[in-house]
Design an enzyme around this catalytic site. Sequence first.
Site, PDB file in Angstrom:
ATOM      1  N   CYS A 116      -2.521  -2.015 -32.654  1.00 38.39           N
ATOM      2  CA  CYS A 116      -3.789  -1.695 -33.303  1.00 38.39           C
ATOM      3  C   CYS A 116      -4.937  -1.710 -32.300  1.00 38.39           C
ATOM      4  CB  CYS A 116      -4.032  -2.631 -34.476  1.00 38.39           C
ATOM      5  SG  CYS A 116      -2.904  -2.237 -35.809  1.00 38.39           S
ATOM      6  N   GLU A 117      -4.913  -0.738 -31.465  1.00 33.70           N
ATOM      7  CA  GLU A 117      -5.910  -0.467 -30.427  1.00 33.70           C
ATOM      8  C   GLU A 117      -5.717   1.019 -30.109  1.00 33.70           C
ATOM      9  OE1 GLU A 117      -7.923  -2.563 -28.609  1.00 33.70           O
ATOM     10  OE2 GLU A 117      -7.095  -4.506 -29.220  1.00 33.70           O
ATOM     11  N   TYR A 175       5.232  -3.387 -12.521  1.00 25.72           N
ATOM     12  CA  TYR A 175       4.107  -3.738 -13.396  1.00 25.72           C
ATOM     13  C   TYR A 175       4.304  -3.213 -14.817  1.00 25.72           C
ATOM     14  CZ  TYR A 175       2.563  -4.504  -8.691  1.00 25.72           C
ATOM     15  OH  TYR A 175       2.518  -4.917  -7.389  1.00 25.72           O
ATOM     16  N   GLU A 206       5.147  -6.090   2.302  1.00 22.05           N
ATOM     17  CA  GLU A 206       5.358  -6.675   0.970  1.00 22.05           C
ATOM     18  C   GLU A 206       5.322  -5.616  -0.108  1.00 22.05           C
ATOM     19  OE1 GLU A 206       1.847  -8.993   0.826  1.00 22.05           O
ATOM     20  OE2 GLU A 206       2.640 -10.572   2.092  1.00 22.05           O
ATOM     21  N   PRO A 207       6.253  -4.681  -0.098  1.00 27.03           N
ATOM     22  CA  PRO A 207       6.207  -3.642  -1.115  1.00 27.03           C
ATOM     23  C   PRO A 207       6.626  -4.171  -2.487  1.00 27.03           C
ATOM     24  CG  PRO A 207       8.184  -3.423   0.217  1.00 27.03           C
ATOM     25  CD  PRO A 207       7.402  -4.542   0.819  1.00 27.03           C
ATOM     26  N   ARG A 216      -0.130  -0.335 -18.041  1.00 21.61           N
ATOM     27  CA  ARG A 216      -0.798   0.436 -16.980  1.00 21.61           C
ATOM     28  C   ARG A 216      -1.608   1.640 -17.473  1.00 21.61           C
ATOM     29  NH1 ARG A 216       1.147   2.734 -13.076  1.00 21.61           N
ATOM     30  NH2 ARG A 216      -0.058   1.884 -11.360  1.00 21.61           N
ATOM     31  N   TYR A 254      -5.266   0.849 -16.301  1.00 24.02           N
ATOM     32  CA  TYR A 254      -5.716   1.555 -15.090  1.00 24.02           C
ATOM     33  C   TYR A 254      -5.902   3.054 -15.316  1.00 24.02           C
ATOM     34  CZ  TYR A 254      -3.597  -2.557 -12.802  1.00 24.02           C
ATOM     35  OH  TYR A 254      -3.243  -3.815 -12.415  1.00 24.02           O
ATOM     36  N   GLY A 289       0.827  -1.198   0.000  1.00 26.15           N
ATOM     37  CA  GLY A 289       0.000   0.000   0.000  1.00 26.15           C
ATOM     38  C   GLY A 289       0.859   1.245   0.000  1.00 26.15           C
TER      39      GLY A 289
HETATM   40  C1  LIG Z   1       0.502  -6.935  -5.410  1.00 26.07           C
HETATM   41  C2  LIG Z   1       0.750  -7.320  -4.040  1.00 26.07           C
HETATM   42  C3  LIG Z   1       1.668  -6.603  -3.259  1.00 26.07           C
HETATM   43  C4  LIG Z   1       2.460  -5.410  -3.776  1.00 26.07           C
HETATM   44  O1  LIG Z   1       1.697  -4.280  -4.011  1.00 26.07           O
HETATM   45  P1  LIG Z   1       2.397  -2.897  -4.427  1.00 26.07           P
HETATM   46  O2  LIG Z   1       1.259  -1.968  -4.627  1.00 26.07           O
HETATM   47  O3  LIG Z   1       3.159  -3.130  -5.697  1.00 26.07           O
HETATM   48  O4  LIG Z   1       3.323  -2.490  -3.356  1.00 26.07           O
HETATM   49  C5  LIG Z   1       1.887  -7.053  -1.972  1.00 26.07           C
HETATM   50  N1  LIG Z   1       1.239  -8.124  -1.461  1.00 26.07           N
HETATM   51  C6  LIG Z   1       0.355  -8.828  -2.191  1.00 26.07           C
HETATM   52  C7  LIG Z   1      -0.306 -10.008  -1.573  1.00 26.07           C
HETATM   53  C8  LIG Z   1       0.071  -8.455  -3.497  1.00 26.07           C
HETATM   54  O5  LIG Z   1      -0.822  -9.157  -4.198  1.00 26.07           O
END
Ligand SMILES: *Cc1c(COP(=O)(O)O)cnc(C)c1O
Length: 411
Positions: A337-338, A365, A268-269, A307, A311, A227
């Site tokens: 071609c989009e 990503y 988990e970044p 992206r 998004y 996050g």
């Molecule tokens: C995608 C994901 C993340 C990483 O998210 P970021 O927005 O790239 O930091 C961390 N944990 C889990 C379980 C995810 O699916």
Amino acid sequence: MILKDNQYSIQEIRLTELSREFGTPLYVYDAEKIRFQVEEMQKAFSAANMRIKYAVKALSNLSILKLMKKLGVGLDVVSIQEAHLGLNAGFRPDEILFTPNSVSFDEIQEGIKLGLSINIDNISILEQFGHHYHKEVPVCLRINPHIMAGGHSNISTGHIDSKFGISILQLRHVHRVIKTNNIRVVGLHMHTGSDILDADVFIQAAGIIFDVAREFHGLEFIDFGSGFKVAYREGDITTDIVALGKKLSKSFNNFCAEYGKDLEIWFEPGKFLVSEAGYLLVRANVIKTTPATVFVGVDSGMNHLLRPMMYGAYHDIINLSNPDGTYRVYSVVGNICETDTLGADRKLNEVREGDILAIKNAGAYGFAMSSNYNSRLKPAEVLIHDGKAKLIRRRENLEDLIKTLVETDLD
Ligand SMILES: *Cc1c(COP(=O)(O)O)cnc(C)c1O
């Protein structure tokens, strides 16, 4: 990336020269920036027992994983294939947290056989797990707290429709399954996917997880997922990692004191570690003036950087070849071609056919979401490490495109 003597460079390496040496389109990553981001997190959480588990899905090149290993970071993987990449990069299985969703129990069993740390996000899987393993294999539970740390000063409840995690409302059921099957829960996990914009709001959310944690007695860690928000454009609100680290470490340590054990706090970044370290270099093939717009058509597109189209994400674009050219307004589009817009209505230094553009924030990503749509080939990747540019993935060729095809005789 810095502009010096009218040249954009990373670690003294000129990006236009890289584009000549390796061709375009080209993904370029700055190892120094990745290291810097890791150290920012470590500093911010120095008061707590913090572990980083890099989200491999953001950028899964083996050399990037090896770099993470050198930086003392563990991994979070969402597929058994990502786990294999991690093992290949030299990680111990227990340094890898396996957080899949909607997978069969077979894939979970493969993860257990490999010795990964297992994160379970579904009661059905938890029951099958309990039936097979009991106490000898510890697990982490992915909880969906139905909260989003959104906006500025409120927790918006939501995410009730999310497919991720075990609902916090099902905890009584979870405890029944755990008790009946003698399951050992060592971790709790929460990743809502929403941006952390305000440390106080996040702390409120953490409080909900602490409430859940009080009901589990053998915990070793709490994983707050990710996050962490980085800037994609000037003026973007980003996560104040220093403020978050300070406040969350304090409340986490308070919780540990009350819990009676020094737990680890995990994150988990993905984006935070690699987004700003990456650039996609593309070549301006054509300048096309229509009654409405001046288009820059480049030798890449949504097949390489999805992206913007997926998004509506904003990625800054810079003309590397003409740093002091007059600013003009362009729409930078790909060759797919989009409707394939990489950046609409951008002020760029005048673009001439043949100029090299850099698309920023392409580390997370970017390549990871690339495809062969339109039967185009995937780009090469280069890592700038210790002042040297190293090819870490060669450009695809026509052979790669057809190697999995099976020739059949249709006569
Ligand atoms: C995608 C994901 C993340 C990483 O998210 P970021 O927005 O790239 O930091 C961390 N944990 C889990 C379980 C995810 O699916």
